[in-house]
Design a protein around this motif. Sequence first.
Motif, PDB file in Angstrom:
ATOM      1  N   LEU A 136      -3.659   0.740   7.956  1.00 55.30           N
ATOM      2  CA  LEU A 136      -3.785   2.093   7.680  1.00 55.30           C
ATOM      3  C   LEU A 136      -4.723   2.731   8.821  1.00 55.30           C
ATOM      4  N   ILE A 181       3.529   5.857   2.882  1.00 57.13           N
ATOM      5  CA  ILE A 181       3.780   7.446   3.030  1.00 57.13           C
ATOM      6  C   ILE A 181       3.380   7.727   4.646  1.00 57.13           C
ATOM      7  N   LEU A 182       2.241   7.267   5.144  1.00 54.64           N
ATOM      8  CA  LEU A 182       2.013   7.597   6.407  1.00 54.64           C
ATOM      9  C   LEU A 182       2.847   7.243   7.317  1.00 54.64           C
ATOM     10  N   SER A 240       1.001  -1.263  -0.002  1.00 57.87           N
ATOM     11  CA  SER A 240      -0.107  -0.027   0.141  1.00 57.87           C
ATOM     12  C   SER A 240       1.036   1.096   0.048  1.00 57.87           C
ATOM     13  N   LYS A 241       0.678   2.107  -0.978  1.00 59.05           N
ATOM     14  CA  LYS A 241       1.356   3.323  -0.937  1.00 59.05           C
ATOM     15  C   LYS A 241       1.111   4.421   0.144  1.00 59.05           C
ATOM     16  N   TRP A 242      -0.337   4.207   0.693  1.00 57.26           N
ATOM     17  CA  TRP A 242      -0.687   5.126   1.793  1.00 57.26           C
ATOM     18  C   TRP A 242       0.249   4.676   3.022  1.00 57.26           C
TER      19      TRP A 242
END
Length: 483
Positions: free
Chosen positions: A426, A126-127, A121-123
């Motif tokens: 996430l 990033i997070l 997951s890109k998110w």
Amino acid sequence: MKSEVLVPLVLYLCLVFLIGYMASQKMKKAPEFLQEFFIGGRELGGFMLAMTMAATYGSASSFIGGPGTAYTLGLGWVLLAMSQMVTGYFTLAILGKKFAIVSRKIGAVTLVDFLLARYRSKWVVILSSVSIVVFLFSAMAAQWVGGGRLIQSLTGIPYSTALFIFGISVMIYVTIGGFRAVALTDAVQGLIMVIGTGVLLVATIIAGGGVPTIIQSMAAENPNLITPFGADGSLTPLYVSSFWVLVGVGVVGLPQVAVRAMSYRDSKAMHQAMIIGTVVVGAIMLGMHLAGAFARVVIPGVEVGDMVMPLLALKVLPPWLVGIILAAPMAAIMSTVDSLLLLVSSTVIKDLYLNYIQPGAEEKKVKILSISVTAVIGIAVFLMAVNPPDLLIWLNLYAFGGLEAAFIWPIVLGLYWKRGNRYGALASIVTGVSSYLIFSKWWENPLGMHGVVLPVLLSLVAYVGVSLLTAHWKKAQQEQMFI
């Protein structure tokens, strides 16, 4: 300012630079620059692994801020601090072999590499990267402050000048030597920390007239100083117990500690490190915090807690020995700063730049960027540390709590629970970090506990709940990579 005090510290810094240079020569011959620069080629033996974990964790808060708080609150803070003794053992026991095997299998050199491979997951990446950069900036600022104040107390020069001297020293050997320089200096620094702790504690006891006399003097001043509850009664059983989450169990979620579980050579090295690291951390934590509490009798009336240890050393030791002993907190501070600096730069370069900005960048360009970013981050942290808080331990613990709330469950459950997925990760990161920031601002000690406990529990609920709710989604079912 006396030359007898400064000469040992100057010699120590020269040794550090020499180690950085030697490591840079090794790095030039390494087949893979990123693995060498950021995790030392996965070649750490048991002693080196134990010392780099102990030195990374034994930071300015252990040698400067923690003893300063023990000076203020008494023996209750010593008891609380001992929850840190099992840090290395617990981290390697939980992550240990599986984390090392998985990181080798997927070629991970950072914690975010593992999260990317696990959750795809890109998110999540990033997070995670943003959380590391934001909270580790706070942690690094705390270390920079400790180094600056230590040099200031020894030399009498202005704080900003002392801060500059410390910062430039760290940036030079980290940027030229990478992880191997950090690990080698950590081994030297770990030995200095143990020896320095023992000498300072013994000298403090002698200067105070012996342990019985010191205890009687503390009790005469304030009976609460020798109880588990602290001078002001603030160390309740629930609050002290909650610190086991922050500085004991939750340390598994600290990226700077977790990444060490990727870097050892074999299982024998890991088992040796578990034993050596526990003994070293236990000796350092007990010795330094006891010395801080006993210093209340030897040097009464110190107003800034972070000045207690330097002033104590100057009081109870001959000048020629002060410089040698104060190399211990300097070692602790530098060994933590170098690890955090390397971790933040690896997050920017490896996890963000190479993943999303220029995946096919040439190695020469990556080398230049890695060194440049490390230097720029160091400068930014220096600017952040120019106006420090009175007790840097709170800045350091604030950063610890934020990182633990963000990462503990995506790491641990990501390794051991097959049904965990990207949506759970996430939700865990967002819930953990946001609740931690909210509690830190408006509910500092919820239900009488440290502010990290509820965010960690809420992030667990978010991870498990959202993973189960989204288990039927097609994308979530495609993430069973290596568990």
